[in-house]
Motif scaffolding. Structure first.
Motif, PDB file in Angstrom:
ATOM      1  N   ILE A   1       5.760   0.787 -27.911  1.00 38.94           N
ATOM      2  CA  ILE A   1       5.517   1.793 -28.955  1.00 38.94           C
ATOM      3  C   ILE A   1       6.745   1.929 -29.855  1.00 38.94           C
ATOM      4  O   ILE A   1       6.624   2.038 -31.085  1.00 38.94           O
ATOM      5  CB  ILE A   1       5.122   3.143 -28.322  1.00 38.94           C
ATOM      6  N   GLU A   2       7.944   1.932 -29.274  1.00 45.51           N
ATOM      7  CA  GLU A   2       9.169   2.028 -30.079  1.00 45.51           C
ATOM      8  C   GLU A   2       9.340   0.815 -30.982  1.00 45.51           C
ATOM      9  O   GLU A   2       9.710   0.952 -32.148  1.00 45.51           O
ATOM     10  CB  GLU A   2      10.389   2.189 -29.160  1.00 45.51           C
ATOM     11  N   ILE A   3       9.078  -0.363 -30.463  1.00 46.58           N
ATOM     12  CA  ILE A   3       9.193  -1.577 -31.281  1.00 46.58           C
ATOM     13  C   ILE A   3       8.181  -1.539 -32.418  1.00 46.58           C
ATOM     14  O   ILE A   3       8.507  -1.878 -33.562  1.00 46.58           O
ATOM     15  CB  ILE A   3       9.004  -2.833 -30.401  1.00 46.58           C
ATOM     16  N   ALA A   4       6.959  -1.107 -32.119  1.00 45.72           N
ATOM     17  CA  ALA A   4       5.942  -1.010 -33.169  1.00 45.72           C
ATOM     18  C   ALA A   4       6.354   0.002 -34.230  1.00 45.72           C
ATOM     19  O   ALA A   4       6.141  -0.213 -35.431  1.00 45.72           O
ATOM     20  CB  ALA A   4       4.597  -0.634 -32.560  1.00 45.72           C
TER      21      ALA A   4
ATOM     22  N   ASP B   1       0.811  -1.215   0.000  1.00 44.57           N
ATOM     23  CA  ASP B   1       0.000   0.000   0.000  1.00 44.57           C
ATOM     24  C   ASP B   1       0.847   1.269   0.000  1.00 44.57           C
ATOM     25  O   ASP B   1       0.299   2.360  -0.050  1.00 44.57           O
ATOM     26  CB  ASP B   1      -0.916   0.027   1.225  1.00 44.57           C
ATOM     27  N   SER B   2       2.154   1.158   0.069  1.00 42.47           N
ATOM     28  CA  SER B   2       2.989   2.341   0.159  1.00 42.47           C
ATOM     29  C   SER B   2       3.001   3.097  -1.168  1.00 42.47           C
ATOM     30  O   SER B   2       2.833   2.526  -2.244  1.00 42.47           O
ATOM     31  CB  SER B   2       4.412   1.970   0.563  1.00 42.47           C
ATOM     32  N   LEU B   3       3.219   4.377  -1.072  1.00 48.43           N
ATOM     33  CA  LEU B   3       3.216   5.240  -2.253  1.00 48.43           C
ATOM     34  C   LEU B   3       4.364   4.890  -3.197  1.00 48.43           C
ATOM     35  O   LEU B   3       4.185   4.860  -4.414  1.00 48.43           O
ATOM     36  CB  LEU B   3       3.312   6.705  -1.820  1.00 48.43           C
ATOM     37  N   ALA B   4       5.517   4.580  -2.637  1.00 48.32           N
ATOM     38  CA  ALA B   4       6.665   4.233  -3.472  1.00 48.32           C
ATOM     39  C   ALA B   4       6.412   2.945  -4.235  1.00 48.32           C
ATOM     40  O   ALA B   4       6.807   2.811  -5.401  1.00 48.32           O
ATOM     41  CB  ALA B   4       7.915   4.088  -2.603  1.00 48.32           C
ATOM     42  N   PHE B   5       5.746   1.993  -3.611  1.00 47.88           N
ATOM     43  CA  PHE B   5       5.452   0.718  -4.258  1.00 47.88           C
ATOM     44  C   PHE B   5       4.498   0.931  -5.425  1.00 47.88           C
ATOM     45  O   PHE B   5       4.702   0.387  -6.513  1.00 47.88           O
ATOM     46  CB  PHE B   5       4.843  -0.234  -3.224  1.00 47.88           C
ATOM     47  N   MET B   6       3.473   1.750  -5.237  1.00 46.54           N
ATOM     48  CA  MET B   6       2.527   2.028  -6.317  1.00 46.54           C
ATOM     49  C   MET B   6       3.187   2.836  -7.429  1.00 46.54           C
ATOM     50  O   MET B   6       2.936   2.598  -8.609  1.00 46.54           O
ATOM     51  CB  MET B   6       1.307   2.759  -5.763  1.00 46.54           C
ATOM     52  N   ALA B   7       4.049   3.784  -7.063  1.00 41.65           N
ATOM     53  CA  ALA B   7       4.742   4.594  -8.064  1.00 41.65           C
ATOM     54  C   ALA B   7       5.667   3.731  -8.908  1.00 41.65           C
ATOM     55  O   ALA B   7       5.824   3.969 -10.109  1.00 41.65           O
ATOM     56  CB  ALA B   7       5.528   5.707  -7.382  1.00 41.65           C
ATOM     57  N   THR B   8       6.268   2.712  -8.297  1.00 45.48           N
ATOM     58  CA  THR B   8       7.134   1.799  -9.043  1.00 45.48           C
ATOM     59  C   THR B   8       6.349   1.085 -10.127  1.00 45.48           C
ATOM     60  O   THR B   8       6.825   0.957 -11.267  1.00 45.48           O
ATOM     61  CB  THR B   8       7.774   0.779  -8.087  1.00 45.48           C
ATOM     62  N   TYR B   9       5.147   0.630  -9.798  1.00 47.47           N
ATOM     63  CA  TYR B   9       4.318  -0.034 -10.804  1.00 47.47           C
ATOM     64  C   TYR B   9       3.922   0.922 -11.922  1.00 47.47           C
ATOM     65  O   TYR B   9       3.889   0.543 -13.095  1.00 47.47           O
ATOM     66  CB  TYR B   9       3.064  -0.646 -10.167  1.00 47.47           C
ATOM     67  N   VAL B  10       3.638   2.158 -11.590  1.00 45.43           N
ATOM     68  CA  VAL B  10       3.278   3.146 -12.615  1.00 45.43           C
ATOM     69  C   VAL B  10       4.457   3.391 -13.547  1.00 45.43           C
ATOM     70  O   VAL B  10       4.303   3.394 -14.774  1.00 45.43           O
ATOM     71  CB  VAL B  10       2.809   4.466 -11.958  1.00 45.43           C
ATOM     72  N   VAL B  11       5.629   3.571 -12.978  1.00 46.43           N
ATOM     73  CA  VAL B  11       6.825   3.832 -13.793  1.00 46.43           C
ATOM     74  C   VAL B  11       7.152   2.619 -14.669  1.00 46.43           C
ATOM     75  O   VAL B  11       7.471   2.770 -15.850  1.00 46.43           O
ATOM     76  CB  VAL B  11       8.021   4.216 -12.894  1.00 46.43           C
ATOM     77  N   LEU B  12       7.064   1.415 -14.109  1.00 47.45           N
ATOM     78  CA  LEU B  12       7.317   0.216 -14.908  1.00 47.45           C
ATOM     79  C   LEU B  12       6.313   0.092 -16.055  1.00 47.45           C
ATOM     80  O   LEU B  12       6.672  -0.287 -17.165  1.00 47.45           O
ATOM     81  CB  LEU B  12       7.262  -1.033 -14.033  1.00 47.45           C
ATOM     82  N   GLY B  13       5.067   0.432 -15.795  1.00 48.55           N
ATOM     83  CA  GLY B  13       4.053   0.404 -16.848  1.00 48.55           C
ATOM     84  C   GLY B  13       4.361   1.398 -17.951  1.00 48.55           C
ATOM     85  O   GLY B  13       4.200   1.095 -19.136  1.00 48.55           O
ATOM     86  N   MET B  14       4.821   2.586 -17.555  1.00 50.87           N
ATOM     87  CA  MET B  14       5.168   3.603 -18.545  1.00 50.87           C
ATOM     88  C   MET B  14       6.353   3.151 -19.398  1.00 50.87           C
ATOM     89  O   MET B  14       6.360   3.325 -20.621  1.00 50.87           O
ATOM     90  CB  MET B  14       5.480   4.928 -17.845  1.00 50.87           C
ATOM     91  N   VAL B  15       7.361   2.568 -18.754  1.00 49.03           N
ATOM     92  CA  VAL B  15       8.545   2.114 -19.487  1.00 49.03           C
ATOM     93  C   VAL B  15       8.173   1.005 -20.466  1.00 49.03           C
ATOM     94  O   VAL B  15       8.602   1.024 -21.628  1.00 49.03           O
ATOM     95  CB  VAL B  15       9.636   1.642 -18.494  1.00 49.03           C
ATOM     96  N   LEU B  16       7.373   0.050 -20.013  1.00 42.43           N
ATOM     97  CA  LEU B  16       6.957  -1.030 -20.912  1.00 42.43           C
ATOM     98  C   LEU B  16       6.134  -0.499 -22.078  1.00 42.43           C
ATOM     99  O   LEU B  16       6.281  -0.965 -23.212  1.00 42.43           O
ATOM    100  CB  LEU B  16       6.166  -2.077 -20.140  1.00 42.43           C
ATOM    101  N   THR B  17       5.283   0.484 -21.828  1.00 43.30           N
ATOM    102  CA  THR B  17       4.484   1.081 -22.898  1.00 43.30           C
ATOM    103  C   THR B  17       5.378   1.764 -23.925  1.00 43.30           C
ATOM    104  O   THR B  17       5.180   1.615 -25.139  1.00 43.30           O
ATOM    105  CB  THR B  17       3.485   2.084 -22.317  1.00 43.30           C
TER     106      THR B  17
END
Length: 54
Positions: free
Chosen positions: A41-44, A21-37
């Motif tokens: 997009i670059e590969i496409a 539930d920590s903010l850093a843990f949730m922010a990590t998932y957001v950043v990882l999602g952005m990087v994967l996106t």
């Protein structure tokens, strides 16, 4: 038809914050999602350029 219902009361009323539930843990998932996106997009884009050249 009417049936009597009982109340369900549990003792699971904890206000403790979990590690997930920590903010850093949730922010990590957001950043990882952005990087994967961005990677997808670059590969496409590279595939699209390659197909246009042919």
């Amino acid at each position: 038809m009417k049936a009597e219902t009982g109340q369900v009361i549990t003792s699971n009323y904890s206000n403790k914050t979990r590690k997930s539930d920590s903010l850093a843990f949730m922010a990590t998932y957001v950043v990882l999602g952005m990087v994967l996106t961005i990677i997808v997009i670059e590969i496409a884009g590279k595939i699209k350029k390659r197909l246009k050249k042919n």
